[in-house]
Design an enzyme around this catalytic site. Structure first.
Site, short mmCIF file in Angstrom:
data_model
loop_
_atom_site.label_atom_id
_atom_site.label_comp_id
_atom_site.label_asym_id
_atom_site.label_seq_id
_atom_site.Cartn_x
_atom_site.Cartn_y
_atom_site.Cartn_z
NE ARG A 104 -1.13 -1.30 9.57
CZ ARG A 104 -0.55 -0.12 9.65
NH1 ARG A 104 0.71 0.04 9.30
NH2 ARG A 104 -1.23 0.94 10.08
CE LYS A 136 4.45 6.89 11.90
NZ LYS A 136 3.47 6.11 11.13
N GLY A 152 -0.19 0.49 13.36
CA GLY A 152 0.84 -0.55 13.30
C GLY A 152 1.45 -0.88 14.66
N GLY A 210 -3.35 6.46 11.98
CA GLY A 210 -3.69 7.82 11.58
C GLY A 210 -4.99 7.84 10.78
C1 3PG Z 1 0.73 3.81 9.46
O1 3PG Z 1 1.42 2.91 9.92
O2 3PG Z 1 0.23 4.69 10.17
C2 3PG Z 1 0.41 3.79 8.01
O3 3PG Z 1 1.01 2.70 7.39
C3 3PG Z 1 0.77 5.08 7.35
O4 3PG Z 1 2.13 5.33 7.44
P1 3PG Z 1 2.67 6.83 7.39
O5 3PG Z 1 2.17 7.49 8.65
O6 3PG Z 1 4.16 6.72 7.31
O7 3PG Z 1 2.08 7.49 6.16
MG MG Z 2 0.50 6.56 10.95
#
Ligand code: 3PG
Ligand code: MG
Length: 391
Positions: free
Chosen positions: A36, A193, A346, A369
């Protein structure tokens, strides 16, 4: 309305505030995956060459707002970026009060998510950011699905708000790649997540022919299939939803396959002992940290049959070697596949770097995302704001 592009704006001597996605993995004060950062460099170099006064904003991780936490500092990013740019990149704290930067020079602002109001897109915070600049450049494709002060509100109030080359390039490339994808199309969605992604799965399952889930998300599906998950990260509230998704997939003639074997440990640590178990043998004090070898072999077969593969999120805790085999096996299958592969996010980029398959993936996106939401056909809020501010 069309979005203003940074490359069409005269930046000479201007105060240029660029929102990048420099949310990279960090370990012991060092950046462990710099894709990135690399992807952001051309935008910064362009602005510097034009003689702009460059200020960069980014988030890193998900810290608690209003609290400085060294673990989420952008210092490791500033260090690596100065090496890559070949010029100092000082990291500024308390930058909302004002930033001094000369033409041709660059300053990195400390983590935007330390500022109260960032996440809820506080207009006042956006105004404060906007006051720092003559031109706001939204270049953080990876964060374009978030309407937050540094991606959305700031663009509303900045004198000029435009798209940086990285953002514009991603939108164009992904738009082309996903316009008419060759079938069968497979999506692999993993990562930790959970809830933020389970909702994405609903619409994805209607677009793709097959869906493989991994990581924390898979645990919710394992529970939905009636198997024990022990102490694993999963979401009891979403079990019914996961069941519904599996049934819906079945009635459409496809499936969301549940792992038949998993890798477990008694604790989450680098020294934890990894044990392969059948999915029905998980004990109360077990943590599921990867898919097992039988499951990786099955998933690899599905990957081999796909003509388009979209990959976001590792299927295990690949940062720890003994829980990385599943992700490694899938990455090998993706690398040897003859289909068109798109990978992003990431952690996914970090896994690709670790397993050295970067040149075997057809397109690598800096978004995770964000690119899943793009794939769903949703409008990304940060992009919508640039359109509103366009000409
Ligand atoms: C990611 O790594 O998906 C982006 O940088 C967004 O991060 P976040 O999901 O914490 O908003
Ligand atoms: Mg994300």
């Amino acid at each position: 309305m069309s979005i203003i592009k940074m490359v069409d704006v005269d930046l000479k001597g201007k105060r240029v505030l660029i929102r990048q996605d420099l949310n990279v993995p960090v370990k012991d004060g060092k950046v462990t995956s710099e894709t990135r950062i690399q992807a952001s460099l051309p935008t910064i170099q362009h602005a510097l060459k034009q003689g702009a006064r460059v200020m960069i904003m980014s988030h890193l991780g998900r810290p608690t707002e209003g609290q400085y936490d060294a673990q989420y500092s952008l210092q490791p990013v500033a260090d690596r970026m100065s090496e890559l740019l070949g010029q100092p990149v000082p990291l500024q704290q308390n930058w909302l009060d004002g930033i001094e930067v000369d033409a041709g020079k660059v300053v990195l602002c400390e983590n935007v998510r330390f500022n109260p109001g960032e996440k809820k897109n506080d207009p006042q915070l956006g105004q404060q950011m906007a006051q720092l600049c003559d031109v706001f450049v939204m270049d953080a494709f990876g964060t374009a699905h978030r309407a937050q002060a540094s991606t959305h509100a700031v663009a509303e109030f900045a004198p000029i708000a435009c798209a940086g080359p990285l953002l514009a390039g991603e939108l164009e490339a992904l738009g082309k790649a996903l316009d008419n994808p060759e079938k069968p199309m497979l999506a692999i969605v993993g990562g930790s997540k959970v809830s933020t992604k389970l909702t994405v799965l609903e619409s994805l399952s209607k677009i793709v022919d097959q869906l493989i889930v991994g990581g924390g998300i898979a645990n919710t599906f394992i529970a939905a299939a009636g198997y024990p998950v022990g102490k694993s990260l999963y979401e009891p509230d979403l079990v019914t939803e996961a069941k519904r998704l599996m049934e819906a997939a079945k009635s459409q003639g496809s499936e969301i396959p549940v792992p038949t074997d998993v890798v477990c440990a008694k604790q989450f640590s680098e020294s934890a002992v990894a044990t392969v178990k059948k999915v029905n043998e998980v004990e109360d004090d077990d943590l599921i940290l990867d898919i097992g070898p039988e499951t990786s072999a099955h998933f690899s077969t599905i990957i081999n049959a796909a003509k388009t593969i979209v990959w976001n999120g590792p299927v295990g805790v690949f940062e720890i070697e003994q829980f990385g085999h599943g992700t490694h096996e899938l990455s090998k299958a993706i690398a040897t596949s003859t289909g068109f592969s798109i990978a992003g996010g990431g952690d996914t980029l970090a896994a690709i770097e670790l397993y050295g398959i970067g040149n075997k993936v057809s397109y690598m996106s800096t978004g995770g995302g964000a690119f899943l939401e793009f794939l769903e056909g949703k409008q990304l809020p940060a992009v919508a704001m640039l359109e509103q501010r366009g000409t």
